[in-house]
Design a protein around this motif. Structure first.
Motif, PDB file in Angstrom:
ATOM      1  N   VAL A  20      42.923  29.257  42.016  1.00 54.10           N
ATOM      2  CA  VAL A  20      42.771  30.086  40.817  1.00 54.10           C
ATOM      3  C   VAL A  20      41.847  31.269  41.073  1.00 54.10           C
ATOM      4  CG1 VAL A  20      40.764  28.981  39.730  1.00 54.10           C
ATOM      5  CG2 VAL A  20      42.565  29.932  38.294  1.00 54.10           C
ATOM      6  N   ILE A  21      41.047  31.211  42.134  1.00 57.73           N
ATOM      7  CA  ILE A  21      40.036  32.244  42.385  1.00 57.73           C
ATOM      8  C   ILE A  21      40.685  33.463  43.033  1.00 57.73           C
ATOM      9  CG2 ILE A  21      37.898  32.791  43.609  1.00 57.73           C
ATOM     10  CD1 ILE A  21      37.146  29.842  43.421  1.00 57.73           C
ATOM     11  N   ASN A  22      40.402  34.648  42.496  1.00 54.35           N
ATOM     12  CA  ASN A  22      40.918  35.896  43.059  1.00 54.35           C
ATOM     13  C   ASN A  22      40.078  36.339  44.252  1.00 54.35           C
ATOM     14  OD1 ASN A  22      42.948  36.128  41.108  1.00 54.35           O
ATOM     15  ND2 ASN A  22      41.626  37.239  39.697  1.00 54.35           N
ATOM     16  N   SER A  23      40.686  37.130  45.132  1.00 50.64           N
ATOM     17  CA  SER A  23      39.939  37.667  46.271  1.00 50.64           C
ATOM     18  C   SER A  23      38.928  38.710  45.817  1.00 50.64           C
ATOM     19  CB  SER A  23      40.904  38.274  47.301  1.00 50.64           C
ATOM     20  OG  SER A  23      41.706  39.274  46.695  1.00 50.64           O
ATOM     21  N   LYS A  24      39.246  39.430  44.727  1.00 53.01           N
ATOM     22  CA  LYS A  24      38.320  40.396  44.136  1.00 53.01           C
ATOM     23  C   LYS A  24      38.124  40.021  42.669  1.00 53.01           C
ATOM     24  CE  LYS A  24      39.649  44.219  47.196  1.00 53.01           C
ATOM     25  NZ  LYS A  24      40.181  45.611  47.260  1.00 53.01           N
ATOM     26  N   ASN A  25      36.868  39.973  42.230  1.00 53.99           N
ATOM     27  CA  ASN A  25      36.564  39.517  40.883  1.00 53.99           C
ATOM     28  C   ASN A  25      35.708  40.541  40.142  1.00 53.99           C
ATOM     29  OD1 ASN A  25      37.597  36.590  40.821  1.00 53.99           O
ATOM     30  ND2 ASN A  25      36.394  36.640  42.710  1.00 53.99           N
ATOM     31  N   SER A  26      35.923  40.623  38.836  1.00 50.66           N
ATOM     32  CA  SER A  26      35.127  41.530  38.008  1.00 50.66           C
ATOM     33  C   SER A  26      33.680  41.071  37.907  1.00 50.66           C
ATOM     34  CB  SER A  26      35.740  41.627  36.607  1.00 50.66           C
ATOM     35  OG  SER A  26      35.875  40.339  36.028  1.00 50.66           O
ATOM     36  N   LEU A  27      33.459  39.762  37.964  1.00 53.35           N
ATOM     37  CA  LEU A  27      32.115  39.187  37.959  1.00 53.35           C
ATOM     38  C   LEU A  27      31.902  38.430  39.267  1.00 53.35           C
ATOM     39  CD1 LEU A  27      32.049  37.703  34.334  1.00 53.35           C
ATOM     40  CD2 LEU A  27      30.957  39.823  35.107  1.00 53.35           C
ATOM     41  N   PRO A  28      30.812  38.681  39.985  1.00 55.19           N
ATOM     42  CA  PRO A  28      30.591  37.985  41.271  1.00 55.19           C
ATOM     43  C   PRO A  28      30.608  36.469  41.155  1.00 55.19           C
ATOM     44  CG  PRO A  28      29.070  39.829  41.035  1.00 55.19           C
ATOM     45  CD  PRO A  28      29.780  39.701  39.720  1.00 55.19           C
TER      46      PRO A  28
END
Length: 373
Positions: A20-28
């Motif tokens: 579910v985790i994206n490679s780039k996230n809006s929040l660290p």
């Protein structure tokens, strides 16, 4: 805080959560797993802000309750290489470090406060509920997800449509050129309800559901859904909007029926389709008991033709289909023989299995392509 658990149990849970985790996230912090110890249970959470997965694993021992967030990549890479053995986490929240001790060594990773992690989306009290077998839902998603759209023009087509009626539950996918409809007669409701599940949580479900007799419970309102199965919960934001009237595009009666061995046709298409032009057009010519497949790309001077036996009860016909789309459809059936229902070269073709799965009605539809005669 100190706790011990099985390395393989933790690894399998983290691998499932990591999807579910994206490679780039809006929040660290969305790059982290959240660990929450309650008694002898470790609750694990991961999210991309619109989709959240929660699961749990039993602990061998723990000395106190507490929570923290820890980066997914380094932890996952470390623990998935372990053979079965106990792992002990020694968490020092004053120095923001977690030391993980195993049989032949140890490593340390920095941690963050779990309080900074986004809260789960909420499903309203008046939510509708669907209960369906895990294997049945998995089959329907596997069979349908390839037909969802990918564009931004009509976002409602970018997911799976769950249509709950007094007759059945229909799970539908379409990109306007092809359509898949699964009817599940064991699930129904006197009060009609529907929702559109985005492709990402649908894919997560497809990868996580087991081929067993357990049940999946889906609670949903107009905006969010909560999907519970085994020891996992997926909470996701739904696609808002009005889904197309899929029943209106399904022909009520295509009189020309072609019955053919599914695997043989699939193999023939895979041999012929590479010779098609960039449009992927494959010509189906049916006459008597012979189906002929033709593909051509005159720009590169290549053509292919293959004939195969079939059972056909209609008038001679030539009709064009996208070879890649036809291959996708045949690949997502499990039957021995497939029935292709046709009307004329300008109308959609309908594919159904020669024998429907028990308690289901499966149908796929493909729009034809213009032939250059």
């Amino acid at each position: 805080m100190r706790f011990t658990l099985s390395s393989t149990a933790l690894s399998s849970k983290l691998i499932a959560l990591s999807r579910v985790i994206n490679s780039k996230n809006s929040l660290p912090i969305l790059s982290d797993f959240v660990f929450e110890v309650e008694g002898n249970t470790l609750k694990l959470t991961a999210s991309d802000s619109e989709n959240m997965i929660k699961t749990s694993v039993e602990l061998n021992e723990s000395d106190e309750d507490g929570s923290f967030a820890i980066g997914n990549h380094d932890l996952l890479e470390a623990v998935k290489g372990f053979s079965e053995q106990p792992l002990t986490f020694e968490v020092d929240r004053s120095s923001n470090l977690a030391k993980i001790v195993y049989q032949n060594g140890q490593f340390s990773l920095s941690i963050e406060s779990a309080d900074e992690f986004p809260q789960a989306l909420q499903v309203g009290e008046g939510a509708s509920t669907i209960t369906i077998g895990s294997d049945l839902l998995g089959d329907c998603i596997n069979r349908s997800i390839f037909a969802t759209a990918q564009g931004e023009l009509r976002p409602v087509m970018n997911g799976l449509y769950f249509d709950l009626t007094p007759e059945c539950l229909s799970i539908v996918a379409t990109d306007s050129q092809r359509l898949v409809r699964n009817k599940v007669f064991a699930v129904s409701s006197d009060v009609p309800a529907s929702f559109i599940l985005p492709k990402k949580p649908a894919t997560l479900l497809k990868n996580m559901l087991g081929k067993d007799v357990s049940e999946v419970t889906i609670r949903f309102d107009e905006r969010n859904a909560e999907i519970t199965f085994d020891d996992c919960i997926i909470i996701c934001r739904l696609i808002e909007g009005r889904y197309p009237n899929y029943n209106a595009v399904i022909p009520l009666n295509n009189p020309n029926h072609l019955t053919v061995d599914r695997v043989a046709l699939l193999s023939a298409l895979r041999r012929v389709q590479p010779f098609a032009s960039s449009s992927n057009l494959v010509r189906f010519h049916i006459e008597n008991s012979v189906l002929q497949l033709d593909a051509e790309d005159y720009d590169f001077s290549k053509t292919a033709t293959e004939r195969m036996a079939c059972d056909y009860n209609g008038l001679p016909m030539s009709i064009g289909f996208n070879g890649s789309s036809f291959i996708d459809m045949l690949s997502n059936f499990e039957c021995q023989d497939i029935v292709i229902q046709l009307a004329d070269p300008s109308r959609s073709g309908v594919l159904v299995p020669s024998e429907q799965p028990e308690g289901q009605d499966v149908l796929m539809l493909l729009m034809p392509m213009l032939l250059n005669e």
